[in-house]
Write a protein that holds these residues in place. Structure first.
Motif, PDB file in Angstrom:
ATOM      1  N   ARG A   1       2.457 -25.135   6.318  1.00  0.00           N
ATOM      2  CA  ARG A   1       3.089 -25.281   7.633  1.00  0.00           C
ATOM      3  C   ARG A   1       2.851 -24.072   8.538  1.00  0.00           C
ATOM      4  NH1 ARG A   1       4.632 -27.626  10.757  1.00  0.00           N
ATOM      5  NH2 ARG A   1       6.864 -27.244  11.014  1.00  0.00           N
ATOM      6  N   PHE A   2       2.363 -22.966   7.966  1.00  0.00           N
ATOM      7  CA  PHE A   2       2.111 -21.785   8.806  1.00  0.00           C
ATOM      8  C   PHE A   2       0.846 -21.901   9.651  1.00  0.00           C
ATOM      9  CE2 PHE A   2       4.946 -19.711   5.602  1.00  0.00           C
ATOM     10  CZ  PHE A   2       5.916 -19.271   6.495  1.00  0.00           C
ATOM     11  N   THR A   3       0.044 -22.931   9.420  1.00  0.00           N
ATOM     12  CA  THR A   3      -1.141 -23.112  10.276  1.00  0.00           C
ATOM     13  C   THR A   3      -0.685 -23.654  11.625  1.00  0.00           C
ATOM     14  OG1 THR A   3      -2.608 -23.498   8.406  1.00  0.00           O
ATOM     15  CG2 THR A   3      -3.333 -24.323  10.531  1.00  0.00           C
ATOM     16  N   ASP A   4      -0.484 -22.747  12.551  1.00  0.00           N
ATOM     17  CA  ASP A   4       0.190 -23.092  13.802  1.00  0.00           C
ATOM     18  C   ASP A   4      -0.019 -21.943  14.781  1.00  0.00           C
ATOM     19  OD1 ASP A   4       2.761 -24.689  15.037  1.00  0.00           O
ATOM     20  OD2 ASP A   4       2.920 -22.528  15.384  1.00  0.00           O
ATOM     21  N   GLY A   5      -0.342 -22.269  16.029  1.00  0.00           N
ATOM     22  CA  GLY A   5      -0.622 -21.239  17.018  1.00  0.00           C
ATOM     23  C   GLY A   5       0.525 -20.268  17.208  1.00  0.00           C
ATOM     24  N   ALA A   6       1.747 -20.785  17.277  1.00  0.00           N
ATOM     25  CA  ALA A   6       2.895 -19.906  17.486  1.00  0.00           C
ATOM     26  C   ALA A   6       3.079 -18.997  16.273  1.00  0.00           C
ATOM     27  CB  ALA A   6       4.153 -20.727  17.749  1.00  0.00           C
TER      28      ALA A   6
ATOM     29  N   SER B   1     -14.459 -22.599  17.854  1.00  0.00           N
ATOM     30  CA  SER B   1     -13.107 -22.260  17.494  1.00  0.00           C
ATOM     31  C   SER B   1     -12.749 -23.036  16.247  1.00  0.00           C
ATOM     32  CB  SER B   1     -12.197 -22.692  18.637  1.00  0.00           C
ATOM     33  OG  SER B   1     -10.860 -22.607  18.233  1.00  0.00           O
ATOM     34  N   ARG B   2     -12.046 -22.379  15.315  1.00  0.00           N
ATOM     35  CA  ARG B   2     -11.678 -23.042  14.074  1.00  0.00           C
ATOM     36  C   ARG B   2     -10.254 -22.649  13.738  1.00  0.00           C
ATOM     37  NH1 ARG B   2     -14.709 -22.421   8.234  1.00  0.00           N
ATOM     38  NH2 ARG B   2     -14.408 -24.559   7.527  1.00  0.00           N
ATOM     39  N   GLY B   3      -9.411 -23.640  13.493  1.00  0.00           N
ATOM     40  CA  GLY B   3      -8.009 -23.366  13.209  1.00  0.00           C
ATOM     41  C   GLY B   3      -7.201 -23.413  14.497  1.00  0.00           C
ATOM     42  N   PRO B   4      -5.991 -22.821  14.469  1.00  0.00           N
ATOM     43  CA  PRO B   4      -5.137 -22.874  15.657  1.00  0.00           C
ATOM     44  C   PRO B   4      -5.849 -22.260  16.863  1.00  0.00           C
ATOM     45  CG  PRO B   4      -3.891 -22.082  13.758  1.00  0.00           C
ATOM     46  CD  PRO B   4      -5.326 -22.134  13.338  1.00  0.00           C
ATOM     47  N   MET B   5      -5.784 -22.958  17.999  1.00  0.00           N
ATOM     48  CA  MET B   5      -6.458 -22.476  19.212  1.00  0.00           C
ATOM     49  C   MET B   5      -5.424 -21.973  20.205  1.00  0.00           C
ATOM     50  SD  MET B   5      -9.441 -25.238  20.000  1.00  0.00           S
ATOM     51  CE  MET B   5      -8.369 -26.668  20.059  1.00  0.00           C
ATOM     52  N   GLY B   6      -5.590 -20.743  20.639  1.00  0.00           N
ATOM     53  CA  GLY B   6      -4.740 -20.193  21.685  1.00  0.00           C
ATOM     54  C   GLY B   6      -5.450 -20.269  23.024  1.00  0.00           C
TER      55      GLY B   6
ATOM     56  N   PHE C   1       0.840 -18.031  14.222  1.00  0.00           N
ATOM     57  CA  PHE C   1      -0.274 -17.078  14.175  1.00  0.00           C
ATOM     58  C   PHE C   1      -0.155 -16.026  15.282  1.00  0.00           C
ATOM     59  CE2 PHE C   1      -4.064 -18.789  11.545  1.00  0.00           C
ATOM     60  CZ  PHE C   1      -3.226 -19.262  10.565  1.00  0.00           C
ATOM     61  N   GLY C   2       0.859 -16.181  16.134  1.00  0.00           N
ATOM     62  CA  GLY C   2       1.100 -15.188  17.171  1.00  0.00           C
ATOM     63  C   GLY C   2       0.332 -15.427  18.460  1.00  0.00           C
ATOM     64  N   PHE C   3      -0.133 -16.674  18.667  1.00  0.00           N
ATOM     65  CA  PHE C   3      -0.896 -16.957  19.882  1.00  0.00           C
ATOM     66  C   PHE C   3      -0.002 -17.317  21.065  1.00  0.00           C
ATOM     67  CE2 PHE C   3      -4.635 -18.691  17.158  1.00  0.00           C
ATOM     68  CZ  PHE C   3      -4.865 -17.416  16.696  1.00  0.00           C
ATOM     69  N   GLY C   4       1.286 -17.582  20.800  1.00  0.00           N
ATOM     70  CA  GLY C   4       2.215 -17.852  21.893  1.00  0.00           C
ATOM     71  C   GLY C   4       2.157 -19.271  22.402  1.00  0.00           C
ATOM     72  N   ALA C   5       1.072 -19.957  22.183  1.00  0.00           N
ATOM     73  CA  ALA C   5       0.948 -21.350  22.623  1.00  0.00           C
ATOM     74  C   ALA C   5      -0.173 -21.945  21.802  1.00  0.00           C
ATOM     75  CB  ALA C   5       0.598 -21.426  24.095  1.00  0.00           C
ATOM     76  N   GLU C   6      -0.238 -23.244  21.748  1.00  0.00           N
ATOM     77  CA  GLU C   6      -1.276 -23.871  20.950  1.00  0.00           C
ATOM     78  C   GLU C   6      -1.927 -25.014  21.706  1.00  0.00           C
ATOM     79  OE1 GLU C   6      -0.831 -24.561  16.584  1.00  0.00           O
ATOM     80  OE2 GLU C   6      -0.998 -26.635  17.261  1.00  0.00           O
ATOM     81  N   VAL C   7      -3.224 -24.925  21.835  1.00  0.00           N
ATOM     82  CA  VAL C   7      -3.999 -25.980  22.484  1.00  0.00           C
ATOM     83  C   VAL C   7      -4.229 -27.131  21.510  1.00  0.00           C
ATOM     84  CG1 VAL C   7      -6.217 -26.477  23.582  1.00  0.00           C
ATOM     85  CG2 VAL C   7      -5.149 -24.238  23.892  1.00  0.00           C
ATOM     86  N   GLY C   8      -4.233 -26.801  20.226  1.00  0.00           N
ATOM     87  CA  GLY C   8      -4.503 -27.768  19.175  1.00  0.00           C
ATOM     88  C   GLY C   8      -5.014 -26.994  17.980  1.00  0.00           C
ATOM     89  N   ILE C   9      -5.325 -27.708  16.912  1.00  0.00           N
ATOM     90  CA  ILE C   9      -5.879 -27.047  15.732  1.00  0.00           C
ATOM     91  C   ILE C   9      -7.270 -27.606  15.495  1.00  0.00           C
ATOM     92  CG2 ILE C   9      -5.637 -26.717  13.242  1.00  0.00           C
ATOM     93  CD1 ILE C   9      -2.603 -26.689  13.682  1.00  0.00           C
ATOM     94  N   SER C  10      -8.270 -26.761  15.687  1.00  0.00           N
ATOM     95  CA  SER C  10      -9.655 -27.207  15.574  1.00  0.00           C
ATOM     96  C   SER C  10     -10.053 -27.328  14.112  1.00  0.00           C
ATOM     97  CB  SER C  10     -10.587 -26.216  16.277  1.00  0.00           C
ATOM     98  OG  SER C  10     -11.919 -26.448  15.868  1.00  0.00           O
ATOM     99  N   THR C  11     -10.645 -28.460  13.764  1.00  0.00           N
ATOM    100  CA  THR C  11     -11.197 -28.622  12.419  1.00  0.00           C
ATOM    101  C   THR C  11     -12.718 -28.657  12.468  1.00  0.00           C
ATOM    102  OG1 THR C  11     -10.916 -30.997  12.640  1.00  0.00           O
ATOM    103  CG2 THR C  11      -9.203 -29.803  11.459  1.00  0.00           C
TER     104      THR C  11
END
Lengths: 425, 425
Positions: free
Chosen positions: A379-384, A401-406, A386-396
């Motif tokens: 559940r930690f795979t998440d932009g917030a 870009s790979r993983g949470p996108m800020g 990861f400290g990005f403050g916002a999340e555009v989505g999670i790139s697979t």
């Protein structure tokens, strides 16, 4: 004047919206950070002020959704209320406070001949988004795109079309009020399928396209687009337990990864347990899951250790349940676990629970996923988080870009070269 | 056994090559930097040792090319000789000395809950390449892909098929000799059009596809691929001269950008001159160009200042001559120059010659190209000049990589998370 609609459609084809977005992208790209923050504040206030209008539009969608027999879950995703509208405004204000990625110098050096080379972040230009039911995506993506200096072209789900029409109108008026070109926020919703097609084929006008939604939606966008796409994919997420896994870590992490929010892509779907660890771990972990209401699909060995196990089929190993279900399989070796993950993982997130550092490092090195974890909840795979403050989505996907996108993932770069008459020898 | 070929084709379909590349990519990804250097040294020696065989294959291509009426320029691009084969081996050895991007930690931090997050470079997995005549691309791309820990699937031009068959065979044997899985280098050339199609549609097996060649080739690949593509595009490159441009800088930079190597994508194709500067600059710059044999296509004002000007048409503003021709246009303002660039540039490289810092900074900010220069020759847009040591190509897209691409652009990233039992609250 008997054919005004026909005339309108001719004049205002979906491609015209892309052209207008591209035109607007040039002034948006030159805005200062505080201009952009002001634009977002204007949008946030406008959303709050238009709450009644937004809810009225949303009520029409809900009504039509019910008439068309949408499931309760979909109706819930579609529904806005005063609190959710206020949440939309707060989310926009949060985006406004994020550090502006534009203008950031990410590299550079002086060439031997004296040319000063600088690698800087610049906006993409026009960001396209194709998504499904939830109307909050309309506002989230627009705010993120604008914060990173981009224009945006939106294509939302038809189930939310009245809500989205109002939300987009409110945002465009708010931009005008802030003295910013409202053409920076476009929709192609009113063109139906033709709108989506124009967006996917808008090479030269749309710089990147982000699909958000079901695997089928993403597959369509990847297949039909000539515009570069960032896949935000499904999560068939695995956790592996080996014989050195502390019982409490195994139980707490698996339960957290499955139960804390089962409907999202970083929730675990398959648990792989090393045979040596199975008798100790599976009964405890399974009973903790069952007491949270999780249905267990398992192989024969799991069925021998736990009651109420549904026999697992190949479909279960490939399943993204997105609900209170899990598949559990016993494997003989770490190799077999890795092979199973290679076969069934969607490359989102996998975690191993182990205190054997060799197994941990092998797992980190060999699992080819956006996020690979040891001893932590998926559940930690998440932009917030990861400290990005916002999340555009999670790139697979692996490109760009790979993983949470800020916010930075909604930017491109360019090279600036400042010389004094240099020529190449 | 009357149908062995049919059986072979069934067993060894183009897709099987992708599967074998994907399988091999897993062991290649785990190689150490010195393993990879050793593999490349083995390839370099093998190329030198197989020089005669390579030249014999190449002679067949040249012969067939002549029979099929290929132009002298194409025959020249196709031709290998002992020196060029030795150059291929040297290029491979140079790639072997480049710093290994794999394993590089490009970010990370400790999350508030103690999880250690690390963002690391990893190989893409399988890199596909579709390219045209020059057989040296076969070796260059394979060496670069391997250095960055990737397997590679090649699809070369049919004009070079005998040369490429030998080169690929030599590389595969060299990998075997070095104890490395030869399946890491694959070709789909022997499947003709079906091979290219399998490569473009190889989602899940091919992680990125790099087309190198004509605009038509790139267009086809972008349109038909479901695999992510990095466009390495055409260069309709502009230089702008304003009224503050020092005469020598203007003359030397324009001549260098046009003449030093006219056949490449970073050569200038269009010169835009501010009206105020035209009488002073155009005669000198044009005569320097003409004395180097450059044909000038120009507008009426240019024709009034210089002799032997061919009247320019809209086609000239869009032309990538790739030869000793240039288009020159007089513009009234910097705005008009920027507008012309927006309309005709391919987003590769543009340069302005000026000593007015406001014009320089405006140009740097507003021109939306991979490389934007002030007072420097556009010929500097090059991986080696930028200090990358090797060049995969020059990306004119905005996703993943923009401008000259080095080894790092042939990598992806992943996130590693090391925890101690953390769950999400």
């Amino acid at each position: 004047m008997t054919t005004p609609l026909v005339v309108d459609t001719t004049v205002d084809a979906p491609h015209d919206r892309l052209v207008r977005a591209k035109d607007a992208s040039r002034s948006i790209a030159q805005l200062t950070s505080s201009d952009k923050a002001r634009a977002l504040e204007s949008i946030a206030s406008a959303l709050e002020g238009a709450s009644e209008r937004i809810l009225a539009g949303n009520a029409l969608d809900i009504e039509r959704g019910r008439a068309e027999g949408l499931s309760d879950a979909l109706i819930d995703r579609l529904r806005l209320d005063a609190q959710r509208v206020s949440g939309l405004a707060s989310a926009v204000r949060e985006v406004a406070t994020l550090p502006d990625p534009i203008g950031q110098v990410i590299g550079g050096h002086r060439m031997p001949n004296g040319i000063a080379l600088e690698h800087v972040r610049v906006p993409f230009g026009v960001v396209g988004a194709i998504y499904e039911a939830r109307p909050n995506v309309t506002v989230d993506i627009a705010a993120l795109a604008l914060r990173a200096g981009n224009a945006v072209v939106l294509r939302g789900g038809s189930a939310a079309r009245e809500s989205n029409t109002v939300l987009i109108d409110v945002m465009r008026r708010a931009l005008t009020d802030a003295g910013i070109d409202p053409e920076a926020v476009q929709t192609v919703d009113d063109f139906g399928r033709d709108g989506a097609k124009a967006l996917m084929q808008g090479r030269g006008f749309v710089d990147v396209l982000v699909p958000r939604g079901s695997a089928a939606l993403i597959e369509t966008v990847v297949t039909e687009s000539t515009v570069p796409v960032i896949e935000t994919g499904a999560g068939v997420v695995h956790i592996v337990l080996d014989e050195t896994a502390p019982l409490e870590w195994a139980r707490d992490i698996v339960v957290n990864a499955k139960v804390q929010r089962p409907s999202v892509c970083n929730a675990v779907e398959t648990l792989l347990v090393l045979r040596q660890a199975a008798p100790q771990l599976i009964p405890v972990v399974a009973s903790a899951l069952q007491s949270e209401g999780v249905a267990i699909h398992g192989d024969d060995m799991v069925a021998g250790l736990v009651s109420n196990v549904i026999p697992a089929t190949d479909d279960d190993w490939a399943a993204e349940y997105l609900g209170l279900e899990i598949a559990i399989k016993v494997v003989d070796t770490l190799d077999e676990a890795l092979e199973h993950i290679r076969r069934y993982s969607t490359g989102h997130t996998e975690s191993i629970i182990t205190t054997d550092s060799r197994s941990a490092e092998r797992f980190l090195a060999e699992v080819d996923s956006a996020v690979v974890m040891v001893n932590a909840s998926t559940r930690f795979t998440d932009g917030a988080e990861f400290g990005f403050g916002a999340e555009v989505g999670i790139s697979t996907q692996k490109l760009h870009s790979r993983g949470p996108m800020g916010l930075a993932e909604l930017t491109s770069t360019k090279w600036l070269a400042r010389g004094s008459g240099q020529t190449r020898g």
